[in-house]
Motif scaffolding. Structure first.
Motif, PDB file in Angstrom:
ATOM      1  N   LYS A 180       4.687 -13.679  85.755  1.00 45.39           N
ATOM      2  CA  LYS A 180       4.936 -14.030  87.157  1.00 45.39           C
ATOM      3  C   LYS A 180       4.638 -12.852  88.071  1.00 45.39           C
ATOM      4  N   PHE A 181       5.034 -11.672  87.638  1.00 39.87           N
ATOM      5  CA  PHE A 181       4.741 -10.483  88.444  1.00 39.87           C
ATOM      6  C   PHE A 181       3.237 -10.287  88.591  1.00 39.87           C
ATOM      7  N   ARG A 182       2.505 -10.418  87.495  1.00 42.30           N
ATOM      8  CA  ARG A 182       1.054 -10.260  87.578  1.00 42.30           C
ATOM      9  C   ARG A 182       0.451 -11.294  88.523  1.00 42.30           C
ATOM     10  N   ALA A 206      -1.802 -10.448  91.727  1.00 43.72           N
ATOM     11  CA  ALA A 206      -3.159 -10.992  91.743  1.00 43.72           C
ATOM     12  C   ALA A 206      -3.378 -11.895  92.953  1.00 43.72           C
ATOM     13  N   GLU A 207      -2.366 -12.673  93.306  1.00 41.46           N
ATOM     14  CA  GLU A 207      -2.478 -13.545  94.485  1.00 41.46           C
ATOM     15  C   GLU A 207      -2.613 -12.717  95.753  1.00 41.46           C
ATOM     16  N   TYR A 208      -1.809 -11.682  95.841  1.00 39.22           N
ATOM     17  CA  TYR A 208      -1.865 -10.776  96.994  1.00 39.22           C
ATOM     18  C   TYR A 208      -3.228 -10.099  97.074  1.00 39.22           C
ATOM     19  N   LEU A 209      -3.715  -9.604  95.937  1.00 43.38           N
ATOM     20  CA  LEU A 209      -5.019  -8.952  95.894  1.00 43.38           C
ATOM     21  C   LEU A 209      -6.125  -9.927  96.291  1.00 43.38           C
ATOM     22  N   GLY A 210      -6.050 -11.147  95.782  1.00 45.12           N
ATOM     23  CA  GLY A 210      -7.065 -12.140  96.127  1.00 45.12           C
ATOM     24  C   GLY A 210      -7.091 -12.462  97.608  1.00 45.12           C
ATOM     25  N   ALA A 211      -5.907 -12.513  98.214  1.00 41.86           N
ATOM     26  CA  ALA A 211      -5.854 -12.783  99.658  1.00 41.86           C
ATOM     27  C   ALA A 211      -6.506 -11.655 100.448  1.00 41.86           C
ATOM     28  N   LEU A 212      -6.238 -10.409 100.045  1.00 41.49           N
ATOM     29  CA  LEU A 212      -6.863  -9.273 100.732  1.00 41.49           C
ATOM     30  C   LEU A 212      -8.377  -9.277 100.535  1.00 41.49           C
ATOM     31  N   GLN A 213      -8.830  -9.597  99.338  1.00 42.05           N
ATOM     32  CA  GLN A 213     -10.265  -9.647  99.069  1.00 42.05           C
ATOM     33  C   GLN A 213     -10.937 -10.701  99.937  1.00 42.05           C
ATOM     34  N   ALA A 214     -10.294 -11.855 100.079  1.00 31.17           N
ATOM     35  CA  ALA A 214     -10.871 -12.921 100.898  1.00 31.17           C
ATOM     36  C   ALA A 214     -10.951 -12.520 102.363  1.00 31.17           C
ATOM     37  N   LEU A 215      -9.961 -11.764 102.824  1.00 29.53           N
ATOM     38  CA  LEU A 215      -9.951 -11.341 104.220  1.00 29.53           C
ATOM     39  C   LEU A 215     -10.975 -10.243 104.486  1.00 29.53           C
ATOM     40  N   ALA A 216     -11.102  -9.319 103.541  1.00 30.35           N
ATOM     41  CA  ALA A 216     -11.961  -8.155 103.766  1.00 30.35           C
ATOM     42  C   ALA A 216     -13.432  -8.482 103.575  1.00 30.35           C
ATOM     43  N   GLY A 217     -13.736  -9.415 102.673  1.00 33.01           N
ATOM     44  CA  GLY A 217     -15.137  -9.715 102.414  1.00 33.01           C
ATOM     45  C   GLY A 217     -15.829  -8.541 101.761  1.00 33.01           C
ATOM     46  N   LYS A 218     -17.142  -8.472 101.931  1.00 30.56           N
ATOM     47  CA  LYS A 218     -17.910  -7.390 101.321  1.00 30.56           C
ATOM     48  C   LYS A 218     -17.785  -6.120 102.137  1.00 30.56           C
ATOM     49  N   PRO A 219     -17.823  -4.985 101.473  1.00 33.17           N
ATOM     50  CA  PRO A 219     -17.771  -3.727 102.225  1.00 33.17           C
ATOM     51  C   PRO A 219     -18.985  -3.597 103.134  1.00 33.17           C
ATOM     52  N   PRO A 220     -18.813  -2.959 104.264  1.00 38.82           N
ATOM     53  CA  PRO A 220     -19.955  -2.774 105.152  1.00 38.82           C
ATOM     54  C   PRO A 220     -21.003  -1.860 104.533  1.00 38.82           C
ATOM     55  N   ARG A 267      13.869 -14.702  95.060  1.00 40.19           N
ATOM     56  CA  ARG A 267      13.817 -15.340  96.376  1.00 40.19           C
ATOM     57  C   ARG A 267      12.902 -14.584  97.331  1.00 40.19           C
ATOM     58  N   PHE A 268      12.788 -13.279  97.117  1.00 40.90           N
ATOM     59  CA  PHE A 268      11.968 -12.466  98.019  1.00 40.90           C
ATOM     60  C   PHE A 268      10.489 -12.837  97.948  1.00 40.90           C
ATOM     61  N   LEU A 269      10.081 -13.496  96.869  1.00 42.72           N
ATOM     62  CA  LEU A 269       8.659 -13.811  96.719  1.00 42.72           C
ATOM     63  C   LEU A 269       8.179 -14.773  97.790  1.00 42.72           C
ATOM     64  N   LYS A 270       9.074 -15.597  98.280  1.00 42.97           N
ATOM     65  CA  LYS A 270       8.667 -16.557  99.305  1.00 42.97           C
ATOM     66  C   LYS A 270       8.282 -15.832 100.587  1.00 42.97           C
ATOM     67  N   ASN A 271       8.989 -14.759 100.909  1.00 45.88           N
ATOM     68  CA  ASN A 271       8.631 -13.958 102.083  1.00 45.88           C
ATOM     69  C   ASN A 271       7.220 -13.409 101.954  1.00 45.88           C
ATOM     70  N   ASN A 272       6.903 -12.914 100.768  1.00 48.92           N
ATOM     71  CA  ASN A 272       5.578 -12.355 100.503  1.00 48.92           C
ATOM     72  C   ASN A 272       4.498 -13.404 100.741  1.00 48.92           C
ATOM     73  N   SER A 273       4.694 -14.596 100.193  1.00 49.89           N
ATOM     74  CA  SER A 273       3.713 -15.662 100.321  1.00 49.89           C
ATOM     75  C   SER A 273       3.563 -16.106 101.766  1.00 49.89           C
ATOM     76  N   ILE A 274       4.691 -16.227 102.472  1.00 51.96           N
ATOM     77  CA  ILE A 274       4.641 -16.658 103.872  1.00 51.96           C
ATOM     78  C   ILE A 274       3.896 -15.648 104.721  1.00 51.96           C
ATOM     79  N   ALA A 275       4.165 -14.353 104.515  1.00 52.02           N
ATOM     80  CA  ALA A 275       3.493 -13.308 105.308  1.00 52.02           C
ATOM     81  C   ALA A 275       1.991 -13.360 105.112  1.00 52.02           C
ATOM     82  N   LEU A 276       1.559 -13.428 103.847  1.00 53.77           N
ATOM     83  CA  LEU A 276       0.123 -13.462 103.575  1.00 53.77           C
ATOM     84  C   LEU A 276      -0.526 -14.710 104.153  1.00 53.77           C
ATOM     85  N   ASN A 277       0.111 -15.843 103.986  1.00 58.90           N
ATOM     86  CA  ASN A 277      -0.454 -17.084 104.490  1.00 58.90           C
ATOM     87  C   ASN A 277      -0.562 -17.073 106.003  1.00 58.90           C
ATOM     88  N   ASN A 278       0.470 -16.552 106.679  1.00 60.93           N
ATOM     89  CA  ASN A 278       0.449 -16.522 108.143  1.00 60.93           C
ATOM     90  C   ASN A 278      -0.681 -15.653 108.667  1.00 60.93           C
TER      91      ASN A 278
END
Length: 965
Positions: free
Chosen positions: A517-519, A523-537, A243-254
């Motif tokens: 499921k864990f992977r 991977a979803e969390y990592l992908g969200a961070l990658q999309a937010l960070a973009g390319k390194p300066p 059930r805790f996974l939904k919190n993770n998804s909601i936080a990242l999406n928000n």
């Protein structure tokens, strides 16, 4: 470890619950909110032939119903024969036919090497949807019962039968007190019993408690031999609470949506307003000066608010401490610039200025920096971890001339928020790559024809020894907490999260599905961070240095940013170091970047001096506040230091009145002439009373001829001439008559006939003293003191009941001893209740109780000296050390408590330390068993017996291990 073989005997398979997955399905196209996936393992000795049988599964939502099921087999048989939900003791019931063919058992494994016991097993998976995400109580009850192939009904037994065989049940608690149990138990045989197993074997069947023997194997205590058990609490690895996974998804999406939808223009406009006001970062600024005429400035700086509004990735971070760790403040610099020379003229010339303000305004001057220790950083409040208390020393201000000055604060900093996210991405990428190798081994290395589940069961201990899966869990969780804080975890703490993640991946409790499921989660969390960070300066710098400052626009090294804030309050330098009020009698010099320090004892001595100076009845009563008000202890003039400590209780004109006077008019003349013309050259050091009196009278528009002759002693009448005849019609002076009985306005010139005979010095007369006293009062009648702002003070208690409190005193004594009494306030909090930010801090009047409490707790109090009266005061002087600290020295604090790399490591290290806890320690020998052999507290059968350590049988035993549930 070996499993006791006694549980596998018989022709009915034993049922074990291997895993229960809880998934939040709220929001799906169904009224249900919780999905339970129950994975059961049916096991029996490899050589045994299975009797025809079925499986009963029930979800029981009342503990009393569970106790009834455990109390007698007759109730269980009744539930089997009545499969309808309405007759169930729970919210769910299902009868599952079981295949009796040997090939239906998919795997065989050795469970006891000492006794060469091999078992065969097969897996049964049941899913159930429930309408509530949480329940006060819920437990799973599974049991195998023998069927009659000759009976032609879905139940498999005659409706009248009451004796069909039952296996030992398997019971697993899902919710207790609305929570998933964090701990379970491993029972090990303490003394050998042939039909059960050997010493040290794990007993995975029912348990009962005997008051004389302790925990023992079996559901009932009988006369037959049955072994005692050693109780070992362990982490509950059976239940995967997803059930805790939904919190993770909601936080990242928000947070992703927040950054995606932010309008750059809106952000820039908001930033411009914030930069202009500065209310989110700075308190008000408080100026003070030392006896050497250096300027000290106190202000509070909210590093947390500054980081939240200035850093590039502040919209991602909801963990304020982590965000602040990505702010690297390199320096705090203070600049001073003159914005106006003082235009005040003398009392005689009015608004005539001797300065030309049209001349070129000099560039700002760097006067103090943190790097050179002339800006000090402290933390005065224990609970204000993001608010820094700053003390600035402008030592060079002692040499500046009179005028109005503006100060500005320059914050030079590096924004590491993007770097922090990129570092997390880099580490997660590396760990995930290693984890993929682990998954490859987990599934048997891709060998064709090999069942991954079979391979996993046979090699669980070996696969478990690879540390990468635990490292990835720990770092994933640490990064989640670092960025999002406790908010990302919802109602659960980090240990519960980690337990659930371990259950998903632990080879002894997981399945290929939960590992995958864990992977997917990581991977979803990592992908969200990658999309937010973009390319390194490029080059690792977020941007070249830019500044909006109008007063300082030099470049600094690339990668730095500078925020410039002009202090709204201007500093007016109106007096030289030779004039001022000394309230504290401070004789020491504070170091640059530190406040003036007054010890507890020294401040208490000042209070004793004040109590002696202003005697009142019962000064320690609750109606008198001796500690919150001070009068000048010394008056510093250009040529004298005048003490004011004399007692003011001598009888005055009325016997019941204080004298009001311990300072004479003669004491005032040096200071008064300097105050009336503060900027004329060469007038401050006259050190000649007659010259000073002449100066005062002249600045008041009054002249007196001190000449005498040896001739006639006759006199001529005094004549009065309107000052406009001398100064012109544009003069600010208004003509009024002057007499000894009325106050002079300074608007007329008095001439005396040279032939008038005067004995002695004509300046030492009552008339001259009266004029000097009137000049000291500004040629106006004494105003009443604002006693309301002085309530509870010694002065208030001395004067409050008098009809005309200031009658009878000379202007100098009244100005110093009464009009110049000031409040002493201490900083209670950086924030005032009901007011956002730290702009308006909570300063409170110092009291005896506050002083005593601080002294007892050895807490230093930051204090300020505040005016209480706005009355006309010709002798008004700036206080020395208007900002000071009562107590001991202050310990310096760092602007950067911890960098982001150390902060991430700190979170990660705390997560790793949790491995040692009972809840999470899966590296103990007792945990080297498959999860189905871990026993729920519900498997304790004796009536009125609680789980170990929960108000029931003791949790400790011969093994020395225990725990609570």
């Amino acid at each position: 470890m070996d499993i006791a073989p006694g549980i596998f005997k018989g022709s009915l398979p034993s049922v074990f619950i291997k895993n229960i997955r809880l998934t939040d399905i709220s929001g799906d196209a169904t009224a249900s909110k919780l999905r339970l996936e129950i994975i059961m393992s049916l096991q029996m000795q490899a050589q045994s032939q299975q009797t025809p049988c079925n499986l009963l599964l029930m979800l029981v939502d009342r503990e009393s119903h569970m106790q009834t099921l455990k109390a007698t087999d007759a109730v269980v048989r009744t539930q089997i024969k009545n499969p309808q939900q309405g007759s169930s003791y729970g919210v769910y019931k299902q009868l599952i036919p079981l295949d009796t063919r040997p090939e239906s058992y998919s795997t065989t494994k050795v469970v006891n090497k000492k006794m060469a016991t091999a078992i065969k097993n097969k897996t049964v998976v049941i899913s159930a949807n429930l309408p509530s995400l949480n329940m006060e109580y819920l437990a799973c009850y599974a049991i195998v019962y023998a069927t009659d192939p000759q009976v032609n009904n879905p139940i498999g037994v005659p409706s009248t039968s009451t004796t069909f065989a039952l296996s030992a049940p398997c019971i697993e608690t899902i919710f207790r007190n609305s929570k998933v149990p964090a701990l379970s138990t491993v029972y090990r045989i303490k003394n050998a019993a042939h039909t059960y197993g050997s010493v040290g074997d794990v007993w995975a069947g029912p348990v009962h408690y005997n008051s004389a023997q302790g925990y023992m194997a079996g559901a009932r205590h009988t006369s037959q031999t049955h072994p005692k058990l050693v109780v070992q609490p362990v982490s509950n690895q059976k239940i995967s609470d997803l059930r805790f996974l939904k919190n993770n998804s909601i936080a990242l999406n928000n947070f992703s949506a927040t950054l995606r939808n932010a309008s750059p223009k809106m952000v820039n406009e908001t930033a411009r307003v914030r930069d202009m006001l500065g209310t989110n970062y700075f308190s008000n600024f408080y100026f003070s000066r030392t006896k050497s005429n250096a300027v000290k400035i106190y202000f509070a700086f909210n590093v947390g608010s500054f980081a939240a509004e200035k850093l590039e990735f502040s919209g991602l971070f909801s963990n304020k401490a982590a965000l602040v760790s990505t702010l690297e403040i390199k320096d705090v610099k203070i600049y001073r610039e003159r914005v106006q020379k003082d235009t005040a003229g003398s009392k005689l010339t009015g608004n005539m200025s001797q300065y030309d303000n049209s001349q070129y305004r000099p560039a700002p001057t760097l006067v103090a920096t943190i790097s050179e220790s002339s800006v000090g950083c402290f933390e005065l409040m224990k609970n204000s971890m993001y608010i820094k208390d700053m003390i600035v020393t402008d030592a060079d201000a002692s040499a500046v001339t009179a005028g109005i000055y503006r100060y500005s604060v320059h914050i030079e900093y590096v924004d590491n928020s993007r770097r922090a996210v990129l570092d997390i991405i880099k580490e997660l990428e590396a760990l995930l790559s290693k984890f993929d190798i682990f998954v490859w081994n987990y599934s048997g290395g891709g060998s064709k024809g090999r069942d991954p589940q079979i391979y996993l069961e046979q090699n669980a201990k070996l696969i478990k020894s690879d540390p990468i899966w635990k490292t990835l869990i720990d770092y994933y969780l640490a990064s989640l907490i670092f960025i999002f804080g406790q908010k990302a975890l919802g109602a659960n703490n980090s240990m519960i999260w980690r337990k659930n993640l371990i259950t998903m991946v632990n080879p002894q409790s997981s399945s290929p599905y939960t590992v995958a499921k864990f992977r997917e989660i990581v991977a979803e969390y990592l992908g969200a961070l990658q999309a937010l960070a973009g390319k390194p300066p490029v080059g690792g710098d977020s941007q070249p240095f830019t500044t909006d400052s109008k007063i300082y626009n030099s470049t600094i090294e690339k990668g730095l940013s500078r925020y410039v804030y002009e202090i709204p309050t201007k500093y007016v330098r109106s007096e030289g170091s030779r004039t001022g009020y000394d309230y504290l009698n401070n004789t020491g010099n504070s170091l640059p970047g530190t406040p003036t320090i007054i010890s507890y004892a020294k401040y208490n001595n000042r209070i004793i001096e004040e109590t002696t100076k202003y005697p009142v009845n019962n000064p320690d009563s609750g109606e008198v506040n001796r500690y919150g008000f001070l009068s000048p202890r010394q008056v510093v003039t250009p040529t004298h230091i005048i003490s004011t400590l004399q007692n003011l209780n001598n009888p005055g004109a009325q016997s019941s009145r204080p004298a009001l006077t311990n300072l004479s008019t003669a004491d005032s003349v040096n200071l008064l002439q300097a105050k009336m013309d503060p900027y004329s050259e060469g007038v401050h050091m006259l050190n000649d009373a007659n010259q000073e009196k002449l100066k005062i009278l002249g600045l008041s528009g009054i002249s007196i001829d001190t000449g005498t002759t040896n001739g006639s002693q006759g006199t001529t009448a005094e004549t009065y001439t309107d000052s406009t005849d001398l100064l012109g019609s544009e003069s600010n002076f208004i003509s009024e008559d002057i007499s000894a009985d009325t106050t002079a306005s300074g608007s007329a010139v008095m001439f005396a006939d040279r032939d008038r005979g005067l004995e002695g010095n004509s300046l030492n007369t009552q008339l001259v003293d009266t004029l000097i006293n009137a000049a000291g009062a500004g040629f106006v009648a004494n105003e009443s003191l604002d006693l309301e702002r002085m309530q509870t003070s010694l002065v208030y208690n001395q004067l409050v009941n008098l009809a005309d409190p200031l009658a009878g005193g000379n202007s100098f004594s009244i100005a110093v001893n009464y009009k110049s009494v000031r409040r002493v306030e201490y900083l209670f909090s950086h924030q005032t209740t009901g007011i956002a930010g730290i702009k308006q801090m909570d300063w409170r009047l110092l009291t005896k109780d506050a002083y005593a409490a601080a002294r007892a707790a050895k807490i230093s109090l930051l204090c300020r000296i505040v005016e209480t009266n706005t009355l006309n005061n010709q002798f008004k002087l700036e206080a020395y050390d208007g900002i000071f600290v009562i107590g001991g020295g202050l310990s310096a604090a760092s602007m950067n408590k911890v960098g982001y790399k150390a902060a991430i490591k700190g979170v990660y290290d705390r997560i790793v330390q949790q491995r040692k806890s009972l809840l999470l320690n899966i590296n103990r020998e007792v945990m080297d068993i498959s999860a189905e052999y871990i026993t729920s507290p519900e498997m304790i059968y004796s009536s009125n017996v609680a789980a170990p350590g929960a108000n029931g049988p003791p949790a400790t035993n011969g093994s020395g291990m225990g725990g609570t549930y």
